[in-house]
Structure formats: C-alpha cells, structure tokens
Design a protein around this motif. Structure first.
Motif, PDB file in Angstrom:
ATOM      1  N   GLU A 261      -5.806   2.013  -2.994  1.00  0.00           N
ATOM      2  CA  GLU A 261      -4.443   2.283  -2.069  1.00  0.00           C
ATOM      3  C   GLU A 261      -2.805   0.990  -2.300  1.00  0.00           C
ATOM      4  O   GLU A 261      -1.979   0.911  -2.102  1.00  0.00           O
ATOM      5  CB  GLU A 261      -4.552   2.313  -0.739  1.00  0.00           C
ATOM      6  N   TRP A 262      -3.641   0.099  -2.849  1.00  0.00           N
ATOM      7  CA  TRP A 262      -2.764  -0.982  -3.002  1.00  0.00           C
ATOM      8  C   TRP A 262      -1.995  -0.634  -4.595  1.00  0.00           C
ATOM      9  O   TRP A 262      -3.167  -0.461  -5.790  1.00  0.00           O
ATOM     10  CB  TRP A 262      -3.778  -2.331  -2.818  1.00  0.00           C
ATOM     11  N   ARG A 263      -1.083  -1.200  -4.272  1.00  0.00           N
ATOM     12  CA  ARG A 263       0.131  -0.985  -5.643  1.00  0.00           C
ATOM     13  C   ARG A 263       0.270  -2.369  -6.141  1.00  0.00           C
ATOM     14  O   ARG A 263       1.324  -3.050  -5.388  1.00  0.00           O
ATOM     15  CB  ARG A 263       0.665   0.134  -5.928  1.00  0.00           C
TER      16      ARG A 263
ATOM     17  N   ARG B 209       1.064  -1.252   0.338  1.00  0.00           N
ATOM     18  CA  ARG B 209       0.024   0.080  -0.128  1.00  0.00           C
ATOM     19  C   ARG B 209       0.705   1.288   0.314  1.00  0.00           C
ATOM     20  O   ARG B 209       1.829   1.240   0.790  1.00  0.00           O
ATOM     21  CB  ARG B 209      -1.130   0.356   1.152  1.00  0.00           C
TER      22      ARG B 209
ATOM     23  N   ASP C 234       7.367   0.782   2.081  1.00  0.00           N
ATOM     24  CA  ASP C 234       5.881   0.739   1.678  1.00  0.00           C
ATOM     25  C   ASP C 234       5.433  -0.374   3.053  1.00  0.00           C
ATOM     26  O   ASP C 234       4.362  -0.093   3.840  1.00  0.00           O
ATOM     27  CB  ASP C 234       4.913   0.552   0.977  1.00  0.00           C
TER      28      ASP C 234
ATOM     29  N   THR D 287      -2.897  -0.138  -9.854  1.00  0.00           N
ATOM     30  CA  THR D 287      -3.211   0.022  -8.462  1.00  0.00           C
ATOM     31  C   THR D 287      -4.526  -0.838  -8.580  1.00  0.00           C
ATOM     32  O   THR D 287      -5.090  -0.762  -9.528  1.00  0.00           O
ATOM     33  CB  THR D 287      -3.228   1.494  -8.777  1.00  0.00           C
TER      34      THR D 287
END
Length: 211
Positions: free
Chosen positions: A36-38, A24, A81, A33
C-alpha cells in the motif's frame, strides 16, 4: 519506522532496498510501490523536497489543506494521503482533468478548476483550513499567497514553493527571493526558508505563519 520530523502518514520506506519518502494510497504517476506504500519523489514535488531536506513544515498529519497549483495531482495526491479534507485548485483545464482521476479514489480530495489569483471565486466552497500549500509558477507568487491568507486562522501555516524564473528570468534568484519574503510579510511571519536546488533549480521553500 516513523520519523518524528515527518507528518503522521508519511514515512521513510524501503523501495528496492533504498529508503524513500512514502505515503499510503493509490499510485498516480508510475511511482514505485510496495504493497500500500507509494514513493514520494522529491524531484517531482517541491513539498516532498522540503520534507526530504528536513524543513520543519509544522505538518502533523490530518490537517485541512488548501493546495494552490495542484496541476495533474502529483504532490496533492500525497498530501491527501496523509491529511484531511484537501481542496485542490488548478487553473488549466488539461491537468485538471487528470486531477479528477487522482481524486476519484480519494474521498477527501476536492478538485477546483479555479484561478489561485482570484480566491473570491472559490471562497464560497473552501472552508477555513489549517494549511495552505502553494506551488504556482506565475509572476506574483507572494501576492497569491497573501490573497489566500484569508482561508487561514491566525497561526495557520503557509508552505510555499517560489520559482525565481517565474518572477523574472533575468534577475538574480536571491534578489527575487528577498522581494518575495518582503511581500509575504504583509500577511505572514516567515519561520524558515531554504533553497531547493538539490531537487529543483532556482526554487525557494518557505514555511510561514499567518499573522
């Protein structure tokens, strides 16, 4: 859903109905994405490949990290992260400029325009760390890891990616990896090693513990 083999803050998350490693944080390199997650692409990250292949990195999340060979920040952004203070050493000025942009929204990521072969030049800045992550494509990769062992306490972890062709373009990679492992033994106990060819040709992932 969390995976006990992954550090806290790293999960397998669905992007377009396909599960991928993810953290995140703000996106960096055009990765997919979802909120908020990548996505963490193991074909662009040796540490990501080590996690994808199920290596026991010992990372729990939240550690203080010294990252050697940060380049423009692809992998170190994911590390920041999920970890604590992260010192990112990069030698080349051009990628270091990109690294500044990656660090701007991450208050725990500290770029250092330094040569990882000369740890004395940043020893006054970097505090003792829990983990050294190294992805430095230069001759003498094991020597670099041994020199930077000074930042680790006894039992601290080294997560190392070794590029055989950076040591000797003509040598059999397995012979190169044997020499690297022998050199590391001056400061580390190697806990696990695995070739990363599924994602990175002629690379070896190493998990080691500071003696």
């Amino acid at each position: 859903m969390s995976d006990p083999a992954l550090p806290e803050g790293v999960e397998r998350h669905a992007f377009d109905s396909r599960e991928r490693l993810a953290t995140r944080g703000p996106p960096v390199y055009g990765e997919p994405t979802d909120g908020e997650w990548r996505a963490w692409d193991p074909s662009r990250s040796k540490l990501g490949a080590m996690l994808e292949l199920g290596m026991d990195t010992g990372l729990a999340g939240g550690e203080t990290v010294l990252y050697l060979g940060a380049a423009s920040g692809t992998t170190v952004s994911h590390v920041a992260d999920c970890c604590g203070p992260t010192y990112a050493v990069e030698f080349a000025a051009r990628p270091a400029r990109d690294l500044l942009s990656v660090a701007e929204p991450r208050g725990n990521l500290f770029p250092l325009l330094k040569d990882a072969r000369r740890p004395a030049t940043y020893a006054h800045v970097v505090e003792p760390v829990d983990v050294v992550v190294q992805d430095v494509a230069t001759r003498g990769q094991a020597d670099v890891a041994v020199r930077n062992a000074r930042f680790l306490p006894e039992g601290g972890r080294l997560l190392l990616a070794v590029k055989a062709r950076s040591e000797d373009v003509t040598a059999d990679p397995d012979d190169v990896f044997d020499e690297v492992t022998e050199t590391l033994s001056a400061a580390y106990e190697v806990l696990e090693s695995r070739r990363l060819d599924r994602f990175h040709d002629d690379h070896l992932g190493v998990v080691a513990r500071r003696r």
